[in-house]
Design a protein around this motif. Structure first.
Motif, PDB file in Angstrom:
ATOM      1  N   ALA A 290       0.817  -1.222   0.000  1.00  0.00           N
ATOM      2  CA  ALA A 290       0.000   0.000   0.000  1.00  0.00           C
ATOM      3  C   ALA A 290       0.847   1.268   0.000  1.00  0.00           C
ATOM      4  N   THR A 291       1.960   1.262   0.734  1.00  0.00           N
ATOM      5  CA  THR A 291       2.779   2.466   0.804  1.00  0.00           C
ATOM      6  C   THR A 291       3.468   2.746  -0.531  1.00  0.00           C
ATOM      7  N   ALA A 292       3.997   1.714  -1.171  1.00  0.00           N
ATOM      8  CA  ALA A 292       4.640   1.900  -2.484  1.00  0.00           C
ATOM      9  C   ALA A 292       3.629   2.429  -3.502  1.00  0.00           C
ATOM     10  N   LYS A 293       2.421   1.892  -3.482  1.00  0.00           N
ATOM     11  CA  LYS A 293       1.373   2.380  -4.371  1.00  0.00           C
ATOM     12  C   LYS A 293       1.031   3.833  -4.039  1.00  0.00           C
ATOM     13  N   GLY A 294       1.012   4.137  -2.744  1.00  0.00           N
ATOM     14  CA  GLY A 294       0.689   5.490  -2.312  1.00  0.00           C
ATOM     15  C   GLY A 294       1.715   6.507  -2.773  1.00  0.00           C
ATOM     16  N   TYR A 295       2.993   6.116  -2.811  1.00  0.00           N
ATOM     17  CA  TYR A 295       4.021   7.026  -3.319  1.00  0.00           C
ATOM     18  C   TYR A 295       3.719   7.437  -4.759  1.00  0.00           C
ATOM     19  N   GLU A 296       3.347   6.461  -5.573  1.00  0.00           N
ATOM     20  CA  GLU A 296       3.030   6.763  -6.966  1.00  0.00           C
ATOM     21  C   GLU A 296       1.820   7.684  -7.064  1.00  0.00           C
ATOM     22  N   GLU A 297       0.818   7.411  -6.251  1.00  0.00           N
ATOM     23  CA  GLU A 297      -0.405   8.215  -6.310  1.00  0.00           C
ATOM     24  C   GLU A 297      -0.152   9.647  -5.805  1.00  0.00           C
ATOM     25  N   LEU A 298       0.695   9.783  -4.788  1.00  0.00           N
ATOM     26  CA  LEU A 298       1.047  11.120  -4.317  1.00  0.00           C
ATOM     27  C   LEU A 298       1.794  11.896  -5.394  1.00  0.00           C
ATOM     28  N   TYR A 299       2.718  11.233  -6.060  1.00  0.00           N
ATOM     29  CA  TYR A 299       3.459  11.915  -7.118  1.00  0.00           C
ATOM     30  C   TYR A 299       2.512  12.363  -8.225  1.00  0.00           C
ATOM     31  N   ASN A 300       1.593  11.477  -8.588  1.00  0.00           N
ATOM     32  CA  ASN A 300       0.645  11.813  -9.653  1.00  0.00           C
ATOM     33  C   ASN A 300      -0.230  12.999  -9.248  1.00  0.00           C
ATOM     34  N   SER A 301      -0.697  13.012  -7.993  1.00  0.00           N
ATOM     35  CA  SER A 301      -1.543  14.113  -7.516  1.00  0.00           C
ATOM     36  C   SER A 301      -0.788  15.437  -7.559  1.00  0.00           C
ATOM     37  N   GLN A 302       0.459  15.406  -7.123  1.00  0.00           N
ATOM     38  CA  GLN A 302       1.256  16.630  -7.131  1.00  0.00           C
ATOM     39  C   GLN A 302       1.544  17.098  -8.553  1.00  0.00           C
ATOM     40  N   TYR A 303       1.794  16.162  -9.445  1.00  0.00           N
ATOM     41  CA  TYR A 303       2.052  16.512 -10.844  1.00  0.00           C
ATOM     42  C   TYR A 303       0.817  17.174 -11.469  1.00  0.00           C
ATOM     43  N   LEU A 304      -0.359  16.592 -11.223  1.00  0.00           N
ATOM     44  CA  LEU A 304      -1.594  17.160 -11.769  1.00  0.00           C
ATOM     45  C   LEU A 304      -1.865  18.538 -11.175  1.00  0.00           C
ATOM     46  N   ALA A 305      -1.552  18.714  -9.888  1.00  0.00           N
ATOM     47  CA  ALA A 305      -1.753  20.023  -9.255  1.00  0.00           C
ATOM     48  C   ALA A 305      -0.849  21.073  -9.887  1.00  0.00           C
ATOM     49  N   ARG A 306       0.402  20.680 -10.174  1.00  0.00           N
ATOM     50  CA  ARG A 306       1.330  21.620 -10.804  1.00  0.00           C
ATOM     51  C   ARG A 306       0.865  22.001 -12.206  1.00  0.00           C
ATOM     52  N   LYS A 307       0.228  21.049 -12.885  1.00  0.00           N
ATOM     53  CA  LYS A 307      -0.258  21.301 -14.236  1.00  0.00           C
ATOM     54  C   LYS A 307      -1.601  22.026 -14.243  1.00  0.00           C
ATOM     55  N   GLY A 308      -2.187  22.174 -13.039  1.00  0.00           N
ATOM     56  CA  GLY A 308      -3.465  22.865 -12.941  1.00  0.00           C
ATOM     57  C   GLY A 308      -4.645  22.023 -13.351  1.00  0.00           C
ATOM     58  N   ALA A 309      -4.481  20.668 -13.304  1.00  0.00           N
ATOM     59  CA  ALA A 309      -5.572  19.767 -13.692  1.00  0.00           C
ATOM     60  C   ALA A 309      -6.608  19.679 -12.589  1.00  0.00           C
TER      61      ALA A 309
END
Length: 309
Positions: A290-309
Motif C-alpha cells: 500500500a505504501t509503495a502504491k501510495g508514493y506513486e499516487e502522491l506523485y501523480n496528484s502533485q504533478y496534476l496540481a502543478r499542471k493545474g488539472a
C-alpha cells in the motif's frame, strides 16, 4: 492504477523497508550479499561494475541512515528491474517515488535523494537479464502516510496511523484529515524486536534455536509446524509485543474510545493474530504494498496540481 508516465518517464514507487522491499507489484527481503565471483547456486543475482549481489536471502540489519551503505542502492536497482520485467521493458527513463521514516524526513531527505541519483544512467544485469535505466528524478514522501493520503478527506475526527515495519514503527496523528506536524513519531520497535525476543525465549525455555523463517511464518499465520510447547512460548511473546505496541501508542494519546487507529506494514498481521483490540476502532490495512502504491499516487496528484488539472 495504470502505469504512470510523466513527460515520457515511468514513475515507480518503492518502499525501502528494513524487512522487505516493496513495489506496486513485488515484495522481496531486503538482504544483500556481495561477491567478487558469480555465485554458483543463487538465483536472484544482480551484477553491477564487476560485482555480484545476491538479493533477498535475508533481512537487512537496522541502520538509522538508509544511505549509510550500498545496500539500498542495489536493492533499488533490483526493485526497478522487477517492475520493468513485469512490463516487458529492458530500458526506461524513470522517476522514483520513495519514502523515509516520518521523524527523519527533514534531516535525511536531501541526502537520500542524492544517494539514489548518484548515477543518473545505469547499466546492470539482474536474474540474467540486462537493464539500462536513467533515473531522472526522485521524490521523497513520509513513510506510511502515503498509504492513506488519498483517503484523508474521509478522516473526520481524530485518527492515528501506525506503520509497523521490521525496523521501526512510524506514528502520525491526523485531525479532520490534516496530519499534525508536531505529532509524528519514529520508534525502533519494529517486528524484528519481536522476532529476537521469541528466539531468545525459545532458546532459554526449550533449549532450541528456531530458524527465523519459522518465527516469521508463525507471526504471519498465527501457527507454525513446530511443537505446541514452542508455539506456546512464541504466542506468549507475540502477545507481549502487541501489548508493548499499544502501550507506546497510548503514550501518543491513543484512546480507542476517541481515536480511530489505522495500522499498516508487516506488523499488522501481529496485531491481527495476537492483539487485544476493538475491531470497530482499529483498521488493519492488509496490503503490504500500500505504501509503495501510495508514493506513486502522491506523485501523480502533485504533478496534476502543478499542471493545474
Amino acid at each position: 492504477m495504470k502505469d504512470l508516465y510523466v513527460d515520457g518517464k515511468l514513475v515507480i514507487g518503492i518502499d525501502h523497508g528494513y524487512g522487505n522491499m516493496k513495489t506496486r507489484n513485488s515484495v522481496f527481503k531486503s538482504g544483500v550479499k556481495s561477491y567478487s565471483d558469480e555465485p554458483a547456486v543463487a538465483t536472484s543475482v544482480l551484477q553491477l561494475d564487476g560485482m555480484y549481489y545476491v538479493i533477498g536471502e535475508s533481512h537487512k540489519v537496522f541502520i538509522a541512515n538508509k544511505d549509510e551503505d550500498n545496500d539500498y542502492y542495489i536493492l533499488t536497482l533490483a526493485a526497478i528491474a522487477k517492475e520493468l520485467e513485469i512490463r516487458g521493458l529492458r530500458s526506461s527513463d524513470l522517476i522514483l517515488a520513495v519514502g523515509l521514516p516520518i521523524h527523519w524526513m527533514s534531516k535525511q531527505k536531501s541526502s537520500f535523494k542524492d544517494y539514489l541519483m548518484r548515477r543518473p544512467e545505469v547499466n546492470y544485469r539482474y536474474c540474467g537479464k540486462y537493464y539500462h535505466i536513467r533515473i531522472c528524478d526522485v521524490a521523497i514522501y513520509p513513510q506510511g502516510y502515503a498509504a492513506i493520503a488519498a483517503s484523508l478527506e474521509d478522516y473526520k475526527g481524530v485518527h492515528m496511523l501506525a506503520d509497523i515495519g521490521n525496523g521501526t514503527m512510524n506514528t502520525l496523528v491526523i485531525t479532520n484529515g490534516r496530519p499534525l506536524s508536531d505529532k509524528k513519531f519514529t520508534d525502533k520497535i519494529g517486528v524484528h524486536e519481536c522476532v529476537k525476543h521469541i528466539m531468545n525465549e525459545v532458546q532459554a525455555e526449550c533449549g532450541k534455536i528456531p530458524d527465523e523463517s519459522i518465527i516469521e511464518d508463525f507471526l504471519i499465520n498465527g501457527t507454525a509446524e513446530v511443537s505446541d510447547r514452542i508455539q506456546n512460548v512464541m504466542r506468549r511473546e507475540a502477545v507481549k509485543y502487541t501489548e508493548m505496541i499499544f502501550d507506546k501508542l497510548s503514550e501518543y494519546e491513543y484512546d480507542p474510545e476517541l481515536v480511530k487507529l489505522h495500522i499498516i506494514g508487516g506488523g499488522g498481521c501481529l496485531i491481527r493474530n495476537f492483539g487485544d483490540y476493538d475491531t470497530s476502532s482499529v483498521e488493519i490495512i492488509e496490503d503490504i504494498c500500500a505504501t509503495a502504491k501510495g508514493y506513486e499516487e502522491l506523485y501523480n496528484s502533485q504533478y496534476l496540481a502543478r499542471k493545474g488539472a
